[in-house]
Design an enzyme around this catalytic site. Sequence first.
Site, mmCIF file in Angstrom:
data_model
loop_
_atom_site.group_PDB
_atom_site.id
_atom_site.type_symbol
_atom_site.label_atom_id
_atom_site.label_comp_id
_atom_site.label_asym_id
_atom_site.label_seq_id
_atom_site.Cartn_x
_atom_site.Cartn_y
_atom_site.Cartn_z
ATOM 1 N N HIS A 1 0.861 -1.195 0.000
ATOM 2 C CA HIS A 1 0.000 0.000 0.000
ATOM 3 C C HIS A 1 0.900 1.249 0.000
ATOM 4 O O HIS A 1 1.779 1.367 0.863
ATOM 5 C CB HIS A 1 -0.905 0.014 1.236
ATOM 6 C CG HIS A 1 -1.895 1.143 1.229
ATOM 7 N ND1 HIS A 1 -3.054 1.106 0.487
ATOM 8 C CD2 HIS A 1 -1.884 2.342 1.863
ATOM 9 C CE1 HIS A 1 -3.714 2.227 0.662
ATOM 10 N NE2 HIS A 1 -3.037 3.000 1.499
ATOM 11 N N CYS B 1 7.108 72.935 -26.163
ATOM 12 C CA CYS B 1 8.344 73.452 -26.750
ATOM 13 C C CYS B 1 8.126 74.722 -27.552
ATOM 14 O O CYS B 1 9.027 75.555 -27.664
ATOM 15 C CB CYS B 1 9.004 72.373 -27.609
ATOM 16 S SG CYS B 1 7.928 71.692 -28.873
ATOM 17 N N ASP C 1 -7.635 -1.869 4.235
ATOM 18 C CA ASP C 1 -6.269 -1.437 4.566
ATOM 19 C C ASP C 1 -6.078 -1.291 6.078
ATOM 20 O O ASP C 1 -5.396 -0.386 6.556
ATOM 21 C CB ASP C 1 -5.935 -0.104 3.879
ATOM 22 C CG ASP C 1 -6.091 -0.163 2.379
ATOM 23 O OD1 ASP C 1 -5.925 -1.259 1.813
ATOM 24 O OD2 ASP C 1 -6.394 0.888 1.755
#
Length: 910
Positions: free
Chosen positions: A106, A702, A142
């Site tokens: 497992h 300018c 399990d």
Amino acid sequence: MKIAVIGQSLFGKEVYKELRKDGHTIVGVFTIPDKDGKADPLATEAEKDGVPVFKLSRWRVKGQALPEVVSQYKATGPELNVLPFCSQFIPMEVIDHPKHGSIIYHPSLLPRHRGASAINWTLIHGDKKGGFTVFWADDGLDTGPILLQRECDVEPNDTVNTIYKRFLFPEGVKGTVEAVRLIAEGKAQRIPQPEEGATYECIQKKENSKIDWNQSAEAIHNWIRGNDKVPGAWAEVDGQKVTFYGSTLIDNGVAANGRPLEICGASRPGMVTKAGLVLFGNDGGALLVKNIQFEDGKMITASQYFSAGASATVVLTEEEKAFAEQMRAVWQSILTNVGQIEDSTDFFKSGAASMDVVRLVEEVKLCASSCQLQNEDIYMNTTFQDFIQMCVRKLRGEDDEEELIVDYVEKNINNMTVKMPHQLFINGEFVDAEGGKTYKTINPCDGMAICDVSLAQISDVDKAVAAAKEAFEEQEWGKMNPRDRGRLLYKLADLMEQHQEELATIEAIDSGAVYTLALKTHVGMSIQTFRYFAGWCDKIQGSTIPINQARPNRNLFCVEVCAIVIPWNYPLMMLAWKTAACLAAGNTVVLKPAQVTPLTALKFAELASRAGLPKGVINILPGSGSLVGQRLSDHPDVRKLGFTGSTEIGKQIMKSCAVSNLKKVSLELGGKSPLIIFADCDMDKAVRMGMSSVFFNKGENCIAAGRLFVEESIHDQFVKKVVEEVKKMKIGDPLDRCTDHGPQNHKAHLDKLVEFCQFGVKEGAVLVCGGHALQRPGFFFEPTVFTNVQDHMYIAKEESFGPVMIISKFKSGEIDEVLRSANATEYGLASGVFTKDISKALYVSERLNAGTVFVNTYNKTDVATPFGGFKQSGFGKDLGKTTCTSLKTQPTLHPSHSPPLKHMTHDNEC
């Protein structure tokens, strides 16, 4: 020992092989049926050894063992059952039958992560330790006693695949075999599993692997890697399920350099970058995803999400067709269940598994060693046709066109989301400066930083110039038909128009320009400029001059790499005035925006790329003039430099250009433009236009009227009306539609204006109004009016470049005297005259020493009209037809008449 192996997969196969090597007798292999005509690897290996193989679809029905299956099993006479990897439910009649019982492998550290998706959950939970357990089977899930465990560190970017290959597979095989050895030796343990710490999670399936975005970046990363590759973590993007693979964490603070991607439910958009897709958690952390897969099964690299479809189909050569047939045979040998490999055959839908991917990669290497594939290449080209196209492109060395990746700084402002690039733009990419150097660009409205901008270094200049040179000499731009070039510039103008509100907003917050003015002039005239010069692309031509003995062809050739250095008063418009003509003439550009106003130039770079201008044609380098500007002036591969700025810097640039490689230079420098207002003028218009001549764009202009000469008889009336209008002006946020006058561009300039006005007062000029900085956040300066200004005064001679009206009066009839005062300046950029007398207007305009003379108007420039100055205001012109030819070189070619030339064209190919 007599062993029955019950299970499947490559893992089962390796355990089976090692058990046989250990001297055990395998009495039977119990596995799953063939799938799509292909046997499981364990079954294939056992059949090869002559071991009985039982391919069982099931062991029980409705919880009851199938007697015939159990009988088959018992007939083999096992002393131990070994279940290395088993996806089926095995009856207890089988589990308990052997003398030594049954052991199961497992892939987790039991009792943690019981169940079928143990590896997934180890990663999903962010466990620092992983591993496997070999335990004695019982009637629980399990839950049996532990025989043996082995653990490993879980790496931060492990996936199911990496931890399985690195540890769980190789060490698991060894551990399972060792467990059998311990049983054979009578040393096997039976350690009861503790209930404390026990977990059981569900089987991970597609339907429950959707990403929850309301968690940290690490948790999202763990979810993605825990579901990689099966079943695959997914999210909804653009109305479909998109699955993410190959996640890695990114350290905090790493910026995502890319294009945003909206993801349903995410705390913030993802970012598609060159490295992949950057995703964000609700904690601000980030992770990077390498690959994504769409619902139809097509997988792509995440970095290519926004790429426009697949490339055109490659037509194969005879040699490539032979390679394709070799590959067809390889596919056939792998997909044995498929009758015939068609172009539409899908590798995975036909039953191929991960081992088949590995085999296919290796088979390609054998057939064509130069074609080095990765496993991902197979997953992303699953049909035979796509696979062959991919292989052929790799063999040819062709790469897909890269998507432009932009790391935006986003701001919700002016009722929109503004997206601003902030890195250098070199060779078609946004990149960090050398060493990652940055600086902050400031919003003049509040004095706060907008964002960090990359600060170009000398090495970045060299890279940009090299890219521009290569783009002209080696790439398509230098060979492009002029008409095609024009189409690209038209497309760029269209994109600028689509983004005009965004560009104007960026201009407003970065330069302080009033939004409505920015929209009309800063951006509007920029768009007009590109459209104007787009039309000139295929109309710039040489000529043939008839002379004795020859018909020379005076052709025009490109300058090639042009450097442009622009000021901060009109960031986008100055870029457009100079760049559009350069591109129309077929040159490439490296541009340095003013350090204090870089953002619209970088946004322009993005739009130029999206318009399709090739890599390297435009390069943008925010940075200091002393470093970037100087290096451009000195660079031997730059052949033309255009500069707008102060006279002092212009002189330095001109000197550097001469010393380095005699570059062509055009300079638009300082000005002290005179405006003469006669008593016979239209007073209301003169007041209105006189104010515009000074206060337009906050005086940062300018050609601003640096000095007004008002005839004595109307002087007081004119001043009174001007002051009344000045007091009506609303000073404030440039994004407010009611604002007339925004902040000055930056703090240093504000300080200079204060100092300029102090000079005026000190020298005896009368300060009628203004003259001070406003006591509020930002860089605001009061519109200012001075009278009684004499010729010798500092403010009469020097340019303020701000909202300062300098008024001098002259006596009636003294036209020549006022002209002498007007021309008593080293500058000669612009001038103006207001009078209803046309003869007087012509007399004055012909005698004013300036590049532009306005009559009964001011500030009326047009893209078709050349613009430039005299004297220390510079030389060279922006705008107009002649600008294009000035950006060409003009050699004279003398072709021989022997043999006679039947046909000669005089076009403008660069």
